[in-house]
Design an enzyme around this catalytic site. Structure first.
Site, PDB file in Angstrom:
ATOM      1  N   SER A 121     -12.169   1.087   1.493  1.00  0.00           N
ATOM      2  CA  SER A 121     -10.832   1.365   0.958  1.00  0.00           C
ATOM      3  C   SER A 121     -10.475   0.333  -0.126  1.00  0.00           C
ATOM      4  O   SER A 121     -10.082   0.685  -1.244  1.00  0.00           O
ATOM      5  CB  SER A 121      -9.821   1.315   2.121  1.00  0.00           C
ATOM      6  N   ASP A 179      -8.677   7.844  -0.915  1.00  0.00           N
ATOM      7  CA  ASP A 179      -8.284   6.664  -0.129  1.00  0.00           C
ATOM      8  C   ASP A 179      -6.820   6.757   0.280  1.00  0.00           C
ATOM      9  O   ASP A 179      -6.450   6.415   1.402  1.00  0.00           O
ATOM     10  CB  ASP A 179      -8.537   5.380  -0.929  1.00  0.00           C
ATOM     11  N   ARG A 225      -5.218   7.209   8.630  1.00  0.00           N
ATOM     12  CA  ARG A 225      -5.644   6.092   9.489  1.00  0.00           C
ATOM     13  C   ARG A 225      -4.445   5.399  10.102  1.00  0.00           C
ATOM     14  O   ARG A 225      -4.467   4.988  11.263  1.00  0.00           O
ATOM     15  CB  ARG A 225      -6.462   5.083   8.664  1.00  0.00           C
ATOM     16  N   LYS A 277     -10.738   0.805  -4.743  1.00  0.00           N
ATOM     17  CA  LYS A 277      -9.672   0.561  -5.724  1.00  0.00           C
ATOM     18  C   LYS A 277     -10.073  -0.523  -6.739  1.00  0.00           C
ATOM     19  O   LYS A 277      -9.738  -0.453  -7.913  1.00  0.00           O
ATOM     20  CB  LYS A 277      -8.378   0.198  -4.995  1.00  0.00           C
ATOM     21  N   HIS A 316      -8.387 -10.030  -5.509  1.00  0.00           N
ATOM     22  CA  HIS A 316      -7.711  -9.198  -4.516  1.00  0.00           C
ATOM     23  C   HIS A 316      -7.529 -10.010  -3.250  1.00  0.00           C
ATOM     24  O   HIS A 316      -8.438 -10.703  -2.807  1.00  0.00           O
ATOM     25  CB  HIS A 316      -8.536  -7.949  -4.205  1.00  0.00           C
TER      26      HIS A 316
HETATM   27  N1  URA Z   1      -5.867  -2.631   2.419  1.00  0.00           N
HETATM   28  C1  URA Z   1      -6.412  -1.510   1.891  1.00  0.00           C
HETATM   29  O1  URA Z   1      -6.261  -1.244   0.704  1.00  0.00           O
HETATM   30  N2  URA Z   1      -7.103  -0.701   2.705  1.00  0.00           N
HETATM   31  C2  URA Z   1      -7.303  -0.957   4.011  1.00  0.00           C
HETATM   32  O2  URA Z   1      -7.949  -0.188   4.683  1.00  0.00           O
HETATM   33  C3  URA Z   1      -6.721  -2.119   4.553  1.00  0.00           C
HETATM   34  C4  URA Z   1      -6.006  -2.956   3.720  1.00  0.00           C
END
Ligand code: URA
Length: 433
Positions: free
Chosen positions: A183, A161, A168, A187, A82
């Site tokens: 967050s 999320d 946010r 995932k 990631h």
């Molecule tokens: N990428 C994400 O998936 N979440 C965040 O909070 C910031 C970047």
């Protein structure tokens, strides 16, 4: 339990327990807790932070808010990577087939661009016919057969999320390390892989603008991953200047292929090899980083990584003939060479400005419904520390509209120069395990 008590508790810098975190995540996901109370709590978290336990409970609650991907039917070692997002970051396109040619299984769900940063799905869609939607069965079968599949998110993963991120975004609460860490990790955990390598970008084109914040974010994510019993490490890498040369969907696909052919830009190749080496070591396919690096270089030299890329594109319905004929990818009508017009050294190339410039050319998604132009973008032909003279081509612009001189100059102004020697940027700044 009352939401207002949780807000006050966090405002007073007292940690929330697992039940309290579950209460607000479940309540928000099913619509029982209103946006205004969650906004207030998010702001309190931004100011007061969260300890290790709270970050873990938050991640767990977000994973449990939706579906997860069950990779138990994948035979072999499951890996994932990631990136926190950058400009010119086409890493997955080259890294995924490279590691899949090394006996590990990459079952990846990728995303679209966020703000000025590009997303892997948008890039893959530059390839004619490429299908980003596979059923669970097709996805797992392809991973078992080929060692690689990349799709868009099909399951309803981490709905908490999704809702929180949107809130946010409009309440000034994106820039919080515990919120970003949970967050991202929710995932990754929901996507199921056992080994995860994170590329945490730092610099002008990244979420994290300084090394200290990038370290904190990396430590938080690695800690969360370990609590879920995943092998996780994070590489902190420079995003003060764009990665590689190409920024823009088709151009980045070409650069990824060139890298698999052994002709990629030095910094991009270095990043791909380093991330790949950490993946192989974490997955116990190599004992040392040096050994892993040797395996990866060999897979490029013997063309196995390129062959894997071809198989992967074919399996997902894409026309792979572009690999030997780049003209088959979307092509921009206009091509401009941009010269330095000065003598000296490149001092800075603001990656955020490059990303925004490409967005204006049409390479990015301004709103979730806007159509992106796959052909347009730029190339950065000189990087920080490179010497230039008046006629040196420092960049190229690929546009589908004729550009007036003022727009070309705007691109030139993203570069700044110095008469004095400038040190080149180190790409890998730290490793957190
Ligand atoms: N990428 C994400 O998936 N979440 C965040 O909070 C910031 C970047």
């Amino acid at each position: 339990m009352r939401m207002v008590d949780l807000i006050i508790k966090k405002r007073e810098n007292k940690p929330l327990n697992e039940k309290e975190i579950n209460f607000f995540i479940q309540g928000y996901t099913n619509g029982e807790v209103p946006d205004y109370q969650i906004s207030s709590l998010l702001m309190a978290i931004c100011f007061q932070g969260m300890n290790e336990d709270e970050r873990y409970y938050l991640t767990k609650a977000m994973v449990e808010s939706g579906e997860t991907l069950d990779l138990t039917n994948v035979l072999g070692k499951t890996v994932d990577k990631h990136s926190t997002g950058g400009v010119g970051d086409k890493t997955t396109l080259a890294l995924a087939p490279l590691i899949a040619s090394c006996n590990v299984k990459l079952a990846k769900m990728s995303g679209r661009g966020l703000g000025h940063t590009g997303g892997t799905l948008d890039k893959l869609e530059a390839i004619s016919g490429f299908n980003i939607e596979l059923s669970d069965e097709e996805f797992i079968k392809q991973v078992n057969d080929l060692g690689i599949a990349i799709i868009g998110q099909t399951k309803d993963m981490c709905p908490a999320d999704k809702k929180l991120y949107a809130l946010r975004d409009v309440t000034g609460t994106v820039e919080s390390i515990p919120l970003i860490a949970s967050s991202i990790m929710s995932k990754k955990i929901a996507a199921g892989a056992k080994t995860i390598v994170l590329d945490v970008k730092v610099g002008s084109g990244a979420f994290m603008k300084d090394l200290a914040s990038a370290r904190k974010l990396s430590l938080a994510m690695v800690d969360i991953g370990k609590r879920f019993k995943r092998n996780v490490s994070a590489l902190i890498t420079n995003m003060d200047e764009p990665l590689g040369e190409a920024v823009g969907n088709s151009l980045e696909v070409i650069e990824a292929i060139e890298t698999l052919k052994g002709r990629g830009p030095k910094d991009f190749t270095e990043l791909v090899l380093n991330l790949g080496a950490h993946i192989l070591v974490n997955a116990k396919e190599a004992e040392t980083l040096n050994e892993a690096m040797g395996i990866l270089k060999n897979q490029i030299d013997n063309k196995q990584a390129l062959a894997k890329f071809k198989e992967f594109i074919k399996a997902q319905g894409g026309d792979f003939s572009f690999i030997d004929d780049y003209a088959k990818l979307p092509q921009a009508k206009y091509h401009y060479l941009v010269k330095a017009n000065t003598k000296g050294y490149v001092k800075a190339i603001n990656a955020l400005d490059v990303g925004n410039y490409c967005m204006k050319l049409g390479a990015g998604r301004q709103t979730k419904d806007s159509i992106i132009d796959l052909a347009v973008g730029v190339k950065i032909k000189r990087k920080i520390g490179d010497a230039v003279d008046h006629d040196t081509v420092i960049g190229e612009i690929y546009s589908n509209q004729e550009l007036p001189e003022i727009r070309i100059n705007e691109f030139r102004q993203i570069f700044s120069f110095s008469a004095e020697l400038v040190e080149r940027r180190q790409l890998i700044l730290d490793i957190v395990k």
